[in-house]
Design an enzyme around this catalytic site. Structure first.
Site, short mmCIF file in Angstrom:
data_model
loop_
_atom_site.label_atom_id
_atom_site.label_comp_id
_atom_site.label_asym_id
_atom_site.label_seq_id
_atom_site.Cartn_x
_atom_site.Cartn_y
_atom_site.Cartn_z
N ARG A 54 0.69 -1.09 -0.11
CA ARG A 54 0.07 -0.12 0.14
C ARG A 54 0.92 1.29 0.16
O ARG A 54 0.73 2.11 -0.72
CB ARG A 54 -0.80 -0.15 1.29
N THR A 55 1.86 1.30 1.03
CA THR A 55 2.61 2.72 0.94
C THR A 55 3.50 2.78 -0.19
O THR A 55 3.72 3.75 -0.75
CB THR A 55 3.46 2.50 2.47
N LYS A 83 23.85 -8.92 0.37
CA LYS A 83 25.29 -9.42 0.26
C LYS A 83 25.98 -8.84 1.59
O LYS A 83 27.27 -8.96 1.47
CB LYS A 83 25.72 -8.80 -0.86
N ARG A 104 11.48 2.10 3.72
CA ARG A 104 10.98 1.46 4.87
C ARG A 104 11.88 0.46 5.17
O ARG A 104 12.32 -0.59 4.40
CB ARG A 104 9.39 0.77 4.48
N HIS A 132 5.86 7.14 11.14
CA HIS A 132 5.46 7.00 9.78
C HIS A 132 4.97 8.21 9.54
O HIS A 132 3.62 8.17 9.52
CB HIS A 132 4.29 5.98 9.94
#
Lengths: 309, 140
Positions: A54-55, A83, A104, A132
């Protein structure tokens, strides 16, 4: 000036800067096509170290609607982190390709760390249970759109108030405005944490705590719902006893004001019954749309994009 | 009663809360000094009941932030020719960098091993500091 700045926490923004963003968002909302090329030639890196369709879609859609381009990943196994590259080095590298980073990450503080090394603006799209900020901006734009302003509102927040970071951010942000009153509606196991209440007490902001959604709903101008999760309860019996208390139904909506709005950060599970969806007071799907517009405004401001003539 | 003679040149860290002297000794790296250093523990004190005390026969440049963090009640006296020439009272520093580590397992600093984390004082009464990355509270 927001140009070249990063947004890590809602408190990074002054009330004037929030107002600036809200005004631009509303302009974009009215005529989005006018903004279709304001970020042409700009590149946004969207780095999703944990899934959040969604974000990510909201940010990507926002940048594409501004005429810019995006690159990035939504699976950390496909990034250099797999890595063993450090976040600091990833930030330094990506900062050489892109004009803006959206990140995120499950670890708290990652966006701040990236902002230290990237050399370009970084937007925090969620760092664990910490911040957020664009969800808070989304919520603010939604309330402003429906209610005109924040002052004088009675805002009810309902559900899991203990662990709901979007609720903590929204409450502490709204508390910066004059004469906002809160009703905290939750099971006793999931009440608002002390750090939020301490902040409200220090500012002299009025709030009431209750376990009774039906009893509180008639007082509200805004009802912000969140999910009560089964796993938060020690006792299954207690969960079963309380869970329906916090489900919003069309029947409970009859007790609410005719102009109250219902919000939810989504995804919902069952805390808002589907029979509420057709109620004109249900704002939660529109909230998603406002999320995209406010992200468009934020991207424009951080990149210093000019408004179209 | 153990008697330790007065120092002629150096630093006396006095009024350390009993039990905190060794922590200060360690944090200031006094075990690595070649000069004379005396750590006295549980010394009788009229004001404090018991206290710890450190005497350093060296003009060491002491990190006052470390001391302020561990025990803001301690006092520092600078000695020259057997006389006290300066006395410093401590307060908890507003910010400290590179001394504290974040105890929040969900904080990025525990994945990336960042050594210069800045902490901001959030509660002087309890000497609590907040991590600049995750805001979690901690103390030394």
């Amino acid at each position: 000036m927001l140009k070249n700045r990063s947004l890590i926490a809602p408190s990074d923004l002054t009330l004037e800067e929030i107002e600036e963003l809200m005004r631009l968002s509303e302009k974009i909302l009215q005529t989005p096509e006018r903004y279709a090329a304001v970020c042409r030639g700009k590149l946004m890196a969207s780095l999703f170290y944990e899934p959040s369709t969604r974000t990510k879609f909201s940010f990507d859609a926002a940048m594409l609607r501004l005429g810019g381009n995006t690159l990035g990943f939504s699976d950390p196994n496909t990034s250099s982190t797999a890595k063993g590259e450090t976040i600091a080095d990833s930030a330094r590298t990506i900062g050489k390709y892109a004009d803006l980073i959206v990140v995120r990450h499950p670890k708290e503080g990652t966006a701040k760390l990236m902002s230290r090394y990237a050399g370009i603006p970084v937007i925090n799209a969620g760092d664990g249970g910490h911040h957020h900020p664009t969800q808070t901006l989304t919520d603010l734009l939604t309330i402003r759109h429906y209610k005109g302003s924040y002052s004088g509102l009675t805002v009810g927040v309902c559900g899991d108030l203990k662990f709901g970071r979007t609720i903590h951010s929204l409450v502490t942000c709204l508390a910066r405005y004059e004469n906002v009153r809160f009703l905290f509606i939750s099971p006793e196991e999931l009440t608002m944490p002390a750090f939020v209440k301490e902040e409200l007490n220090a500012k002299g902001v009025s709030y009431t705590e209750t376990t009774d959604l039906e009893g509180a709903i008639s007082q509200l101008d805004v009802l912000y719902m969140s999910r009560v999760q089964r796993e938060r309860f020690i006792s299954e019996e207690e969960y079963l006893r309380l869970k329906d208390y916090f489900i919003l139904t069309a029947e409970k909506m009859q007790l609410a004001k005719s102009d109250m709005i219902v919000m939810h950060p989504l995804p919902r599970i069952n805390e808002i019954a589907t029979d509420v969806d057709s109620d004109p007071r249900a704002a939660y799907f529109e909230q998603v749309r406002y999320g995209m517009f406010v992200r468009m405004a934020l991207i424009m401001k951080l990149l210093g994009a000019e408004e179209p003539a | 009663m153990v008697n330790v003679s007065k120092i002629k040149e150096g630093i006396v860290i006095d009024h350390i809360r009993a039990g905190h002297g060794y922590k200060i000794f360690q944090q200031l790296g006094l075990d690595r000094l070649d000069d004379v250093v005396v750590l006295m523990r549980n010394v009788d004190s009229e004001k404090m009941g018991r206290k710890d005390l450190i005497k350093i026969e060296s003009n060491l440049d002491i990190n006052l932030d470390v001391l302020g963090l561990i025990d803001p009640g301690a006092t520092i006296s600078y000695i020259k020719d057997g006389e006290r020439v300066k006395k410093v009272s401590l307060t908890p520093p507003e910010t400290v960098t590179g001394i504290l580590t974040c105890r929040n397992p969900r904080c990025i600093t525990n994945q990336e091993h960042i050594t210069d984390i800045k902490f901001h004082l959030v509660d002087a009464a309890t000497n609590q500091y907040a991590c600049e990355y995750c805001d979690a509270r901690t103390r030394l």
